[in-house]
Scaffold this motif. Sequence first.
Motif, PDB file in Angstrom:
ATOM      1  N   LEU A 114      -0.909  28.707  29.417  1.00  0.00           N
ATOM      2  CA  LEU A 114      -2.266  28.451  28.958  1.00  0.00           C
ATOM      3  C   LEU A 114      -2.821  27.274  28.361  1.00  0.00           C
TER       4      LEU A 114
ATOM      5  N   PRO B 134      -8.064  27.922  27.694  1.00  0.00           N
ATOM      6  CA  PRO B 134      -8.489  29.220  27.905  1.00  0.00           C
ATOM      7  C   PRO B 134      -8.593  29.524  29.551  1.00  0.00           C
ATOM      8  N   SER B 135      -8.018  30.679  30.075  1.00  0.00           N
ATOM      9  CA  SER B 135      -8.084  30.600  31.542  1.00  0.00           C
ATOM     10  C   SER B 135      -9.515  31.293  31.749  1.00  0.00           C
ATOM     11  N   ILE B 136     -10.242  30.695  32.648  1.00  0.00           N
ATOM     12  CA  ILE B 136     -11.427  31.414  32.945  1.00  0.00           C
ATOM     13  C   ILE B 136     -11.555  32.012  34.415  1.00  0.00           C
ATOM     14  N   THR B 137     -10.143  31.877  35.076  1.00  0.00           N
ATOM     15  CA  THR B 137      -9.957  32.552  36.449  1.00  0.00           C
ATOM     16  C   THR B 137      -9.329  33.692  36.227  1.00  0.00           C
ATOM     17  N   LYS B 138      -9.588  34.608  37.080  1.00  0.00           N
ATOM     18  CA  LYS B 138      -8.678  35.766  36.876  1.00  0.00           C
ATOM     19  C   LYS B 138      -8.519  36.299  38.424  1.00  0.00           C
ATOM     20  N   VAL B 139      -7.616  36.987  38.595  1.00  0.00           N
ATOM     21  CA  VAL B 139      -7.204  37.778  39.845  1.00  0.00           C
ATOM     22  C   VAL B 139      -7.407  39.187  39.461  1.00  0.00           C
ATOM     23  N   THR B 140      -8.221  39.998  40.378  1.00  0.00           N
ATOM     24  CA  THR B 140      -8.449  41.379  39.906  1.00  0.00           C
ATOM     25  C   THR B 140      -8.263  42.187  41.097  1.00  0.00           C
ATOM     26  N   VAL B 141      -7.696  43.230  41.042  1.00  0.00           N
ATOM     27  CA  VAL B 141      -7.362  44.301  42.361  1.00  0.00           C
ATOM     28  C   VAL B 141      -8.290  45.416  42.007  1.00  0.00           C
ATOM     29  N   SER B 142      -9.124  45.653  42.549  1.00  0.00           N
ATOM     30  CA  SER B 142     -10.024  46.784  41.890  1.00  0.00           C
ATOM     31  C   SER B 142      -9.626  48.035  42.870  1.00  0.00           C
TER      32      SER B 142
ATOM     33  N   THR C  99      -3.037  38.342  37.270  1.00  0.00           N
ATOM     34  CA  THR C  99      -3.387  36.887  37.103  1.00  0.00           C
ATOM     35  C   THR C  99      -2.155  36.027  36.646  1.00  0.00           C
TER      36      THR C  99
ATOM     37  N   THR D 120       0.238  35.612  39.801  1.00  0.00           N
ATOM     38  CA  THR D 120      -0.133  34.780  40.596  1.00  0.00           C
ATOM     39  C   THR D 120       0.287  33.353  40.198  1.00  0.00           C
ATOM     40  N   LYS D 121      -0.098  33.094  38.650  1.00  0.00           N
ATOM     41  CA  LYS D 121       0.363  31.811  37.955  1.00  0.00           C
ATOM     42  C   LYS D 121       1.727  31.658  38.543  1.00  0.00           C
TER      43      LYS D 121
ATOM     44  N   MET E 261      -2.096  42.717  46.232  1.00  0.00           N
ATOM     45  CA  MET E 261      -2.521  41.538  45.959  1.00  0.00           C
ATOM     46  C   MET E 261      -2.099  40.687  46.856  1.00  0.00           C
TER      47      MET E 261
ATOM     48  N   ILE F  23      -9.548  44.112  48.454  1.00  0.00           N
ATOM     49  CA  ILE F  23      -9.821  44.559  47.070  1.00  0.00           C
ATOM     50  C   ILE F  23      -9.515  43.927  45.902  1.00  0.00           C
TER      51      ILE F  23
ATOM     52  N   LYS G  90      -9.727  40.172  44.105  1.00  0.00           N
ATOM     53  CA  LYS G  90     -10.707  38.916  44.086  1.00  0.00           C
ATOM     54  C   LYS G  90     -10.405  37.979  43.091  1.00  0.00           C
TER      55      LYS G  90
ATOM     56  N   THR H 289     -11.964  35.608  40.565  1.00  0.00           N
ATOM     57  CA  THR H 289     -13.131  35.020  39.992  1.00  0.00           C
ATOM     58  C   THR H 289     -13.093  33.789  38.895  1.00  0.00           C
TER      59      THR H 289
ATOM     60  N   LEU I 292      -4.588  28.693  37.802  1.00  0.00           N
ATOM     61  CA  LEU I 292      -3.799  29.505  38.604  1.00  0.00           C
ATOM     62  C   LEU I 292      -2.560  28.504  38.694  1.00  0.00           C
TER      63      LEU I 292
END
Lengths: 283, 283
Positions: A96, A99-107, A127, A130-131, A157, B101, B103, B105, B161
């Motif tokens: 890091l 600050p990581s402003i990028t996020k991976v989300t699985v809803s 996240t 993924t990195k 993901m 699902i 994403k 961001t 990432l």
Amino acid sequence: MEVIYDRDRLRQYRSGVPQPVGFIPTMGSLHEGHLSLIRQARKECKTVIVSIYVNPLQFGPGEDFERYPRDLERDVSLVKEAGADGVFAPTREEMLPRPSITKVTVSGLTDRLCGASRPGHFDGVATVVTKLFHLIQPDRAYFGLKDAQQVAVIQRMVEDLHMPVTIVPCPTLREPDGLAMSSRNVYLSPSERERALILNRSLEEATRRWKTGEWQRGTEAARYLRETITSEPGVELDYAEVLTYPGLEPVESFHKEEFVLAAVAARVGSTRLIDNRIWQGRE
Amino acid sequence: MEVIYDRDRLRQYRSGVPQPVGFIPTMGSLHEGHLSLIRQARKECKTVIVSIYVNPLQFGPGEDFERYPRDLERDVSLVKEAGADGVFAPTREEMLPRPSITKVTVSGLTDRLCGASRPGHFDGVATVVTKLFHLIQPDRAYFGLKDAQQVAVIQRMVEDLHMPVTIVPCPTLREPDGLAMSSRNVYLSPSERERALILNRSLEEATRRWKTGEWQRGTEAARYLRETITSEPGVELDYAEVLTYPGLEPVESFHKEEFVLAAVAARVGSTRLIDNRIWQGRE
């Protein structure tokens, strides 16, 4: 075996190793469960890389990020013994740099079970995984099924983002008395350790009952687990649920589902523990 | 040149081509701007792959996803002429075999400029670019600076990432009268086409004034752009802003910033157009 601390050296190392590359992401504090993943990768891959990184993004406020057990020297010697070729042990700065402003989300998959108790946890997991995948570029990545929801989230993901990696889920390892192996078991006092056995015992008995066919719906099995764990003194139930796997949807009828996850989480003293069984069809 | 429609063939193709691999993601309807990216990649890479895919995730409700111009045959012949080695033209089914699902961001950078007018747009861009990067595994990826915010978002995503790809930003190409090239220019009637020139003209004049040093803060330059564009009949301003680049923060003093983005967006008839200048230091 080489221990690598920075991304530049990792890329260089990675570009020179034979494929396929197997990868085991860990937060260190290794136990036999982790080592079994390394051994499995060793059988299937030409190169085996283990990462050791306590990921701050997956801890919530008030969780045990600070006191999470760390012992790099011991971990490295265990990894070496288990037959890995490389260890990636980055500092927080290295993972890091800002600050990581990028996020991976699985809803969806992440709003239930541990995701409900630990908001943001799976965003942090998705996240950082993924990195690590981008840094290590593995062909195969090994995950323990003790964290069955994590496996479901990562698998989804990988599929959704068309990541060029195969996820290999591996069985949970247990202590001789049945307690699922976890880096957090070291937090338990002897009497807590004893009481913690209710998680595995309740799942064992639920599996027996499920096999007899006495239950039709997931909620019946979940009620049994909930009541059994709640009745154990000194154990505070977080959740007990029985859902389809890996979709994590309600089980209307056990006869209709190929895989079902019976998952429990509870606090024993100040230690949060999880355990599960995956039931395949009706045996 | 091979045209590839499915992911399996793409992986197979990718594994056999010489590196470095250059990649130009497009939504088709190609113009000279796209072709200049392909030619740039051709100079720098052993293999050049172009994707053509109108990404539904980056269009909002009521936007022009349905009517977005599509002509694969023409596009493929232009790509071939420009010297690419492969075209990846997946169907929607192929890119989204089931609802995604997952994403990606990038917060902060995406809540201003086009992100404010088009909520969710940059999530759609970041997510599909991530998917394409995973499928194509390029060493270098080429993006036009007409979409300067997009370049900033993708660059930040790649850094956060740790994606193993170099982003190459390329200059905006213009029609002889100065209009920035865009696939959406075909929507313009002759009189709209004429009125649309105010975007480039206002940026040109703002650049001249900025060079004279008459402005101290970004807001002064933005006010000039806003007033100039608003005074053009038949042109409805969306935004005119002058921000740091690539951080997209307010410019307190032009003397303190290395790069500044002057960006405008407006609707001409029913067509939304954008344009910008990047100012480097004080010339």
